[in-house]
Design an enzyme around this catalytic site. Structure first.
Site, mmCIF file in Angstrom:
data_model
loop_
_atom_site.group_PDB
_atom_site.id
_atom_site.type_symbol
_atom_site.label_atom_id
_atom_site.label_comp_id
_atom_site.label_asym_id
_atom_site.label_seq_id
_atom_site.Cartn_x
_atom_site.Cartn_y
_atom_site.Cartn_z
ATOM 1 N N CYS A 290 -52.999 42.305 41.410
ATOM 2 C CA CYS A 290 -53.661 41.328 41.991
ATOM 3 C C CYS A 290 -53.280 40.788 43.348
ATOM 4 O O CYS A 290 -51.973 40.950 43.982
ATOM 5 C CB CYS A 290 -54.131 40.874 41.112
ATOM 6 S SG CYS A 290 -56.390 40.639 42.911
ATOM 7 N N HIS B 39 -57.033 44.659 37.338
ATOM 8 C CA HIS B 39 -56.593 44.018 36.416
ATOM 9 C C HIS B 39 -56.996 44.788 34.321
ATOM 10 O O HIS B 39 -57.707 45.679 34.806
ATOM 11 C CB HIS B 39 -57.530 42.240 36.607
ATOM 12 C CG HIS B 39 -57.112 41.049 37.449
ATOM 13 N ND1 HIS B 39 -56.240 41.292 37.198
ATOM 14 C CD2 HIS B 39 -57.467 41.084 38.232
ATOM 15 C CE1 HIS B 39 -56.039 40.239 38.254
ATOM 16 N NE2 HIS B 39 -56.768 40.495 38.854
#
Length: 490
Positions: free
Chosen positions: A333, A431
């Site tokens: 991310c 994630h």
């Protein structure tokens, strides 16, 4: 009390007293009895969040509690989420969607609006479930936060629910914590505390009994039970980084995570903490990055500021040295965004508007945009075509030629992330990568572990939730608990 679902609230004398764990335990205990129970936290402040079935985000602790209830996470379970992005400010998320960022003083005035969202969510849950199991935040006795409180007694008073007060005996001062908290409550708030749970006790319970007898006589309230200290319980931490690791023997892959000031979703690394063949190190300020097989740049709530901090600590040079010696580098991310050439924040979403140079390890540029991407996804890792599940929480839109070598191909046809030409650097927006057994094994092999032991992280989490419910059965006054929930004791 309404004839709708009953509400029971767990509050704590301090942060980290055991509220999240006790709510998780009570949720699974009730679910095993066939009770339709749902978790609820009015307001959460955390940088660890989960994506819900209705396309929003909530605290990860509530997602684990939803699993304990055998439910899919929903934004009503945590209607107000605060994600700090500066030392005095946070992004405010209402019903799963970011509405604004504000400093602490402005949010204090905004609480009246936030309370409307809290009560609306609670009302929907109370209409749909028999028991709403509520987790408070911090302590109900914070004098400076009492006005406009929506997280603890302010909420309990608004919905007229009973409260259990939990305290951690392992840190010491448990009787002072419990009695002192009661003394700082108003008469009506004190009245709604129906009992105490003492958490993390080690030793002979008989030696504690005189103190319990005194506490009950002093307060006129029952001790509902004493929960033992459990050292090998590995559920996701709500906010603080959990550095405990499972017992490990034999050769291990060395994985290093630089801890940046606004690190987010560090629960991504829980499967590595528990993996018997991984030595996981979190490296903080003032520490040099040690030699490693794999460095992972984690998610961040303020990527440009964290990138500046990484450079100030000399970690950028350490990362380049790591790559020169053949190490592998993964960005997740915000970590993916750092790996690119430029990062732009024209709207000032994460601080002052502007642009920053990235590490230049992938031919990418990222621009932060107002609309946050929130979705649960499935796909396949480019390594070994390993199946995976994960979730996206990001405001960045990334472009560049490195996207032609994606890290992941999603089931909806989209490509995610990128890999370097030499294959030593990889980044993804997803994630939860390491929670998928096949993907975790593939990543560990990519990082240099030859014979990988497959670990089912989901099964480990489910096992620990069941263990918590067993602790409730063995150590708490289940008759009184059922009565507080409005359930028959059978």
């Amino acid at each position: 009390m309404s004839d709708r679902g009953r509400t029971l609230m767990v509050q704590g004398t301090t942060s980290d007293a055991g509220k999240s764990t006790l709510v998780t335990a009570l949720c699974r205990w009730l679910a095993r009895r066939g009770v339709a129970v749902v978790p609820f936290k009015p307001q959460n402040m955390a940088l660890n969040s989960a994506v819900t079935a209705d396309g929003g985000e909530i605290g990860r602790a509530q997602a684990v509690q939803a699993q304990a209830c055998r439910l899919a996470p929903h934004t009503d379970m945590n209607p107000v989420l605060l994600k700090p992005n500066t030392d005095i400010g946070a992004q405010v998320i209402i019903h799963g969607r970011a509405v604004t960022s504000m400093d602490a003083a402005a949010y204090h005035d905004y609480k009246r609006v936030a309370m409307e969202a809290v009560l609306a969510s609670h009302g929907r849950l109370a209409a749909a479930y028999r028991v709403v199991m509520v987790e408070g935040a911090g302590s109900p006795a914070e004098i400076n936060l009492r006005a406009n409180d929506i997280a603890n007694m302010g909420f309990a008073e608004a919905v007229d629910c009973p409260v259990i007060l939990v305290a951690d005996i392992d840190r010491g001062g448990v009787f002072a914590h419990l009695v002192g908290t009661l003394e700082l409550l108003s008469d009506s708030e004190r009245e709604r505390v129906k009992g105490f749970v003492i958490n993390r006790f080690r030793g002979d319970i008989a030696l504690l009994q005189p103190g319990l007898d005194w506490l009950e006589a002093r307060t006129g309230k029952p001790v509902l039970g004493v929960l033992p200290y459990v050292s090998d319980l590995h559920l996701e931490a709500e906010d603080a980084i959990d550095t405990r690791q499972a017992a490990k023997v034999g050769p291990r892959l060395k994985v290093v995570v630089p801890v940046l000031p606004r690190i987010s979703n560090h629960t991504d690394f829980d499967p590595l903490r528990l993996h018997p063949q991984v030595e996981l190190s979190f490296v903080g300020p003032g520490q040099a990055l040690p030699s490693a097989d794999l460095i992972v740049l984690p998610g961040s709530k303020s990527v440009r500021a964290d990138l500046a901090a990484l450079r100030e600590r000399g970690w950028d040079e350490a990362i380049l040295r790591h790559l020169r010696y053949g190490g592998r580098l993964l960005g997740i991310c915000g970590g993916l965004q750092m790996l690119g050439e430029r990062l732009h924040d024209p709207l000032g979403l994460e601080g002052a508007a502007g642009s920053s140079a990235g590490l230049g390890l992938l031919a990418l540029e990222t621009t932060l945009e107002a609309d946050k991407q929130l979705r649960n996804v499935q796909g396949r890792l480019s390594l070994e075509d390993a199946p995976l599940s994960g979730y996206e929480i990001h405001a960045g839109v990334t472009r560049g030629e490195a996207l032609a070598r994606p890290a992941v191909v999603l089931d909806d046809g989209r490509a995610d992330g990128a890999r370097s030409v030499d294959g030593n650097v990889m980044g993804t927006y997803l994630h939860g990568l390491f929670e998928s057994t096949a993907a975790c094994s593939a990543l560990l092999r990519w990082a240099g572990l030859r014979e990988v032991q497959a670990v089912d992280y989901q099964a480990l989490r489910e096992r620990d939730i069941e263990r918590l419910a067993d602790l409730v059965e063995r150590n708490l006054d289940t008759g009184r608990l059922l009565a507080l929930c409005g359930e028959p004791h059978a």
